[in-house]
Design an enzyme around this catalytic site. Structure first.
Site, PDB file in Angstrom:
ATOM      1  N   LYS A  33      10.637 -35.340 130.716  1.00  7.90           N
ATOM      2  CA  LYS A  33      10.482 -33.839 131.429  1.00  7.90           C
ATOM      3  C   LYS A  33      11.730 -33.618 132.403  1.00  7.90           C
ATOM      4  O   LYS A  33      11.942 -32.508 132.960  1.00  7.90           O
ATOM      5  CB  LYS A  33       9.169 -34.272 132.497  1.00  7.90           C
ATOM      6  CG  LYS A  33       9.296 -35.355 133.463  1.00  7.90           C
ATOM      7  CD  LYS A  33      10.135 -35.161 134.585  1.00  7.90           C
ATOM      8  CE  LYS A  33      10.267 -36.401 135.396  1.00  7.90           C
ATOM      9  NZ  LYS A  33      11.251 -36.216 136.681  1.00  7.90           N
ATOM     10  N   THR A  39       7.863 -31.826 138.691  1.00  6.83           N
ATOM     11  CA  THR A  39       9.421 -31.908 138.617  1.00  6.83           C
ATOM     12  C   THR A  39      10.011 -30.489 138.353  1.00  6.83           C
ATOM     13  O   THR A  39      10.920 -29.793 138.688  1.00  6.83           O
ATOM     14  CB  THR A  39      10.022 -32.780 137.497  1.00  6.83           C
ATOM     15  OG1 THR A  39       9.315 -34.047 137.828  1.00  6.83           O
ATOM     16  CG2 THR A  39      11.490 -33.161 137.832  1.00  6.83           C
ATOM     17  N   TRP A  67      14.044 -43.877 145.237  1.00  4.88           N
ATOM     18  CA  TRP A  67      12.821 -44.569 144.634  1.00  4.88           C
ATOM     19  C   TRP A  67      12.597 -45.743 145.146  1.00  4.88           C
ATOM     20  O   TRP A  67      11.298 -46.204 145.490  1.00  4.88           O
ATOM     21  CB  TRP A  67      12.785 -44.164 143.277  1.00  4.88           C
ATOM     22  CG  TRP A  67      11.678 -44.111 142.474  1.00  4.88           C
ATOM     23  CD1 TRP A  67      11.203 -44.740 141.297  1.00  4.88           C
ATOM     24  CD2 TRP A  67      10.318 -43.931 143.034  1.00  4.88           C
ATOM     25  NE1 TRP A  67       9.902 -44.811 140.819  1.00  4.88           N
ATOM     26  CE2 TRP A  67       9.437 -44.182 142.140  1.00  4.88           C
ATOM     27  CE3 TRP A  67       9.723 -43.285 144.278  1.00  4.88           C
ATOM     28  CZ2 TRP A  67       7.858 -43.870 142.221  1.00  4.88           C
ATOM     29  CZ3 TRP A  67       8.372 -42.860 144.211  1.00  4.88           C
ATOM     30  CH2 TRP A  67       7.514 -43.052 143.541  1.00  4.88           C
ATOM     31  N   GLY A  68      13.402 -46.871 145.175  1.00  4.63           N
ATOM     32  CA  GLY A  68      13.368 -48.086 145.465  1.00  4.63           C
ATOM     33  C   GLY A  68      13.045 -48.329 146.738  1.00  4.63           C
ATOM     34  O   GLY A  68      11.910 -49.215 147.425  1.00  4.63           O
ATOM     35  N   LYS A  88      13.524 -43.740 134.855  1.00  2.00           N
ATOM     36  CA  LYS A  88      13.280 -42.613 134.198  1.00  2.00           C
ATOM     37  C   LYS A  88      14.588 -42.095 133.429  1.00  2.00           C
ATOM     38  O   LYS A  88      15.106 -41.313 133.779  1.00  2.00           O
ATOM     39  CB  LYS A  88      12.497 -41.320 134.877  1.00  2.00           C
ATOM     40  CG  LYS A  88      11.207 -41.756 135.374  1.00  2.00           C
ATOM     41  CD  LYS A  88      10.733 -40.483 136.177  1.00  2.00           C
ATOM     42  CE  LYS A  88       9.383 -41.050 136.830  1.00  2.00           C
ATOM     43  NZ  LYS A  88       8.830 -39.838 137.805  1.00  2.00           N
TER      44      LYS A  88
END
Ligand code: NAP
Ligand code: G3P
Length: 310
Positions: free
Chosen positions: A167, A224, A16-17, A84
């Protein structure tokens, strides 16, 4: 600072980074992607930054905060958290941890239906940046927004973050549902019942109900729970094939936050007396107490009730 920020430092060079770094770089920001393994001095890359992004998994948040507290950030640096997860020690979200550590800094949350591999391919996506400080949210909005990545703002950082966090538990359940080939009716029922469960927990923890019906809640739930690209979905899917959790995690590419989040969520639900039937079954499954098929049976044989109770 208005418009596009000039210098962005991203802490965490995971999936993600790296994706966030590319998005900011494509918008002509100077981007430093920092990893614990890079050998680069963290102080030198955060002290020159307009925006410091934390893209580490939840277990990396406390040590990252500690490092930055020791360094001391220049006044006005915008902090952006993209994690998250729930901290296993305090049960807090990343937003809470950052807020406590840096109460006087503008703090922004980024969360949405954002499977990094799709964004890396240049496929269109949307996300939410959320803050109590509107100017900071707008700065981050312009930092990442492009024709391929549409960025909305709101002022419910906790609700925004909790949508993306909760989620992940449902994505594990969804992977089980698909792995067991339970069909479209079952999947639809699962996701529809998952949302009020997320709202129940999310509002008890301070998020606003309406936020969970937006991109960071329902949007991320759909992404997701329907994509084999999701690590959390993969965990559920592979459990349904009979693999053990240890085997799955050993082979998994990257972090499945939902495994830890489920455990923390069950503790929170116990403390706050929250009804979380899907999370309870996911937890029992992850603990190896029941099989995937038994988890489904347990959910189906609960007492009959009114649709909108609790
Ligand atoms: N991948 C996605 O599609 C996606 C999308 C939206 C949100 N997220 C969220 O973003 C977060 C990171 O996910 P990811 O996909 O990038 O995970 P990942 O590829 O597994 O990378 C893990 C990241 O966490 C950092 N980390 C792990 N343990 C740490 C520790 N003890 N101390 C400091 N840093 C530590 C790593 O830092 P180093 O680089 O220093 O090793 C790395 O940046 C998660 O909360 C995830 O839910 C992911
Ligand atoms: O691969 P996952 O399951 O961590 O999901 C990635 C993102 O959170 C999807 O929005």
């Amino acid at each position: 600072m208005n418009g596009k920020a000039k210098v962005v430092t991203i802490i965490g060079a995971g999936a993600w980074g790296t994706t966030l770094g590319n998005l900011a770089f494509q918008n002509r920001s100077s981007v430093y992607l920092w990893s614990r393994h890079s050998g680069e001095d963290l102080r030198s890359v955060v002290c020159t930054a307009d925006v410091v992004v934390s893209a580490v998994s939840i277990k990396g948040v406390p040590p990252t905060i500690e490092k930055l507290q020791k360094i001391g950030l220049p006044e006005g640096t915008i902090l952006l958290t993209a994690t998250k997860g729930l901290d296993p020690v305090t049960t807090k979200t990343a937003f809470h941890l950052w807020r406590e550590a840096f109460p006087n800094f503008p703090l922004v949350v980024l969360s949405g239906p954002n499977l990094s591999k799709e964004i890396d391919r240049g496929l269109p996506a949307a996300t939410v940046v959320s803050s109590y400080e509107k100017t900071a949210a707008e700065t981050v909005q312009f930092l990442f927004a492009s024709e391929k990545f549409r960025v909305y703002i709101n002022d419910d950082p906790l609700g925004t973050e909790l949508g993306g966090t909760l989620k992940n538990v449902m994505a594990i359940a969804s992977g089980v549902c698909d792995g067991l080939q339970l069909g479209t009716n079952a999947k639809s029922a699962l996701l529809t019942r998952a949302l009020p469960e997320m709202v129940r927990v999310g509002t008890a923890l301070g998020g606003r109900a309406e936020t969970f019906f937006g991109l960071s809640g329902l949007g991320d739930l759909l992404a997701t729970c329907n994509s084999p690209l999701s690590r959390n979905y993969q965990v559920g899917y592979q459990l349904s094939l009979g693999l053990s959790l240890a085997e799955i995690l050993e082979r998994l590419e990257g972090t499945a936050e939902g495994v830890n989040t489920t455990e923390v969520l069950i503790r929170i639900a116990g403390d706050k007396n929250l009804y979380v039937p899907i999370a309870v079954q996911v937890h029992r499954l992850l603990q190896g107490e029941i099989t995937p098929a038994e988890a489904v049976t347990e959910l189906m044989r609960r007492d009959l009730k009114s649709e909108f109770d609790r």
